[in-house]
Design a protein around this motif. Sequence first.
Motif, PDB file in Angstrom:
ATOM      1  N   ARG A  33     -56.044  14.094 -59.152  1.00  0.00           N
ATOM      2  CA  ARG A  33     -55.843  13.342 -60.401  1.00  0.00           C
ATOM      3  C   ARG A  33     -55.450  14.266 -61.541  1.00  0.00           C
ATOM      4  NH1 ARG A  33     -60.763   8.888 -60.784  1.00  0.00           N
ATOM      5  NH2 ARG A  33     -61.127   8.697 -58.529  1.00  0.00           N
TER       6      ARG A  33
ATOM      7  N   ARG B   8     -54.550  17.985 -49.586  1.00  0.00           N
ATOM      8  CA  ARG B   8     -55.591  17.200 -48.920  1.00  0.00           C
ATOM      9  C   ARG B   8     -56.881  17.990 -48.744  1.00  0.00           C
ATOM     10  NH1 ARG B   8     -54.860  12.758 -46.047  1.00  0.00           N
ATOM     11  NH2 ARG B   8     -52.805  11.792 -45.955  1.00  0.00           N
TER      12      ARG B   8
ATOM     13  N   GLU C 121     -57.147   7.296 -48.551  1.00  0.00           N
ATOM     14  CA  GLU C 121     -57.435   6.285 -49.567  1.00  0.00           C
ATOM     15  C   GLU C 121     -58.005   6.894 -50.843  1.00  0.00           C
ATOM     16  OE1 GLU C 121     -58.261   6.147 -46.423  1.00  0.00           O
ATOM     17  OE2 GLU C 121     -57.818   4.157 -45.563  1.00  0.00           O
ATOM     18  N   GLN C 122     -58.701   8.028 -50.719  1.00  0.00           N
ATOM     19  CA  GLN C 122     -59.332   8.640 -51.876  1.00  0.00           C
ATOM     20  C   GLN C 122     -58.307   9.240 -52.856  1.00  0.00           C
ATOM     21  OE1 GLN C 122     -62.701   8.653 -52.662  1.00  0.00           O
ATOM     22  NE2 GLN C 122     -62.726   7.158 -50.993  1.00  0.00           N
TER      23      GLN C 122
ATOM     24  N   ASP D  77     -59.457  12.077 -46.872  1.00  0.00           N
ATOM     25  CA  ASP D  77     -59.419  10.623 -46.766  1.00  0.00           C
ATOM     26  C   ASP D  77     -58.260  10.118 -47.609  1.00  0.00           C
ATOM     27  OD1 ASP D  77     -59.813   7.900 -46.829  1.00  0.00           O
ATOM     28  OD2 ASP D  77     -61.972   8.020 -47.196  1.00  0.00           O
TER      29      ASP D  77
ATOM     30  N   HIS E 175     -60.548  18.395 -53.461  1.00  0.00           N
ATOM     31  CA  HIS E 175     -61.170  17.135 -53.852  1.00  0.00           C
ATOM     32  C   HIS E 175     -60.136  16.201 -54.483  1.00  0.00           C
ATOM     33  CE1 HIS E 175     -63.960  14.304 -55.749  1.00  0.00           C
ATOM     34  NE2 HIS E 175     -64.894  14.808 -54.952  1.00  0.00           N
ATOM     35  N   PRO E 176     -60.226  14.907 -54.239  1.00  0.00           N
ATOM     36  CA  PRO E 176     -59.292  13.957 -54.862  1.00  0.00           C
ATOM     37  C   PRO E 176     -59.262  14.019 -56.384  1.00  0.00           C
ATOM     38  CG  PRO E 176     -60.440  12.900 -53.052  1.00  0.00           C
ATOM     39  CD  PRO E 176     -61.085  14.244 -53.230  1.00  0.00           C
TER      40      PRO E 176
ATOM     41  N   SER F  86     -52.074   2.626 -48.724  1.00  0.00           N
ATOM     42  CA  SER F  86     -52.944   3.255 -49.714  1.00  0.00           C
ATOM     43  C   SER F  86     -52.190   3.907 -50.862  1.00  0.00           C
ATOM     44  CB  SER F  86     -53.825   4.321 -49.039  1.00  0.00           C
ATOM     45  OG  SER F  86     -54.619   3.761 -48.022  1.00  0.00           O
TER      46      SER F  86
END
Length: 354
Positions: A148, A140, A180-181, A178, A143-144, A215
């Motif tokens: 990925r 977390r 959701e991200q 976040d 960065h999202p 999410s």
Amino acid sequence: MRDLATLPKAHLHLHFTGSMDVPTLRDMAARHGIRVPAALVDDDPLRVPADERGWFRFQRLYDAARACVRSEADMRQVVDAAARADAAEGSVRLEMQVDPTSYAPFVGGITPAVEIVLDAAREASAAHGLEVAVVVAASRMRHPLDARTLARLAARYAGEGPGEVVGFGLSNDERHGDTEQFAAAFRIARRAGLAAVPHGGELLGPAHVATVLESLHPDRLGHGVRASEDPAVLADVVERGVALEVCPASNVGLGVYEDVAEVPLRALVDAGATVALGADDPLLFGSRLTAQYEAARTAHGFSDAELADLARASVRASRASDASRASMLARIDEWISQPEEDGAETGEESVTNG
């Protein structure tokens, strides 16, 4: 009472660095000339308050231990030691969670880091007589988009057997980032057939559990104990069939509950939730998987039949193949069919269950 160290069980919540025992950490630290904090090697379980300061102390100690893992040989040693310890406690399946980003600088990148762990898992499975699979986890705190990248990497090695990636997780302080991200990363993982196994509902309450459910659509939820504080959220967990990886020792160590008797294990089970007990980070919290079953027995009054049910739940929540699950469940049936050990007294007479 039957010996819980011989109860076949699946271990679904164990972190790579945190899986180490003190001798393994001492060995690595000496090899690299690293001085580790006394709190990591004093055999005194970590106890911190459930606030930002407490998490900072936990993370600082975890980072100090992780800094001792500096080579392929070190990584292989961690996996082998974890598998050996779990096998000694009756585990028939271990799904170890690792963020390869932390070890990539020492082995040439995140791809070699994952491949080393997977190869070590295959070797450890053969050496110690259990199935060792891997969950690749994002943080977390990053960065999202990094998540990925890790999800795509995990997808390349997706499978269900020893030495394969079976899930994709999201770890670290749930009060940051976040949720959701990170949904896009979990979509990538699900398309590859990986289990979605994010953390949630330990440091934050039931509202966070609800957010993770909506999410990230988890198959399992790391911890999730705070769902017990809202009947509607807990009912949603049960209805969705989301398994909860409950780690009593870490809940106490991180100050969420004062002692293991306060962990809402009985409430979760009575509500119909699927619960798989886990040790989380034995290096810091001072106890491995069997101790979590002991806590269920002594602090929550679980009978041997109920403990066998917990073990069955762990197997069913795993990503083992159908054939492996059937074999593991049969071994649990054999365990509970055996007579209790001598000395199990009711106060009037010795009890055996045949």
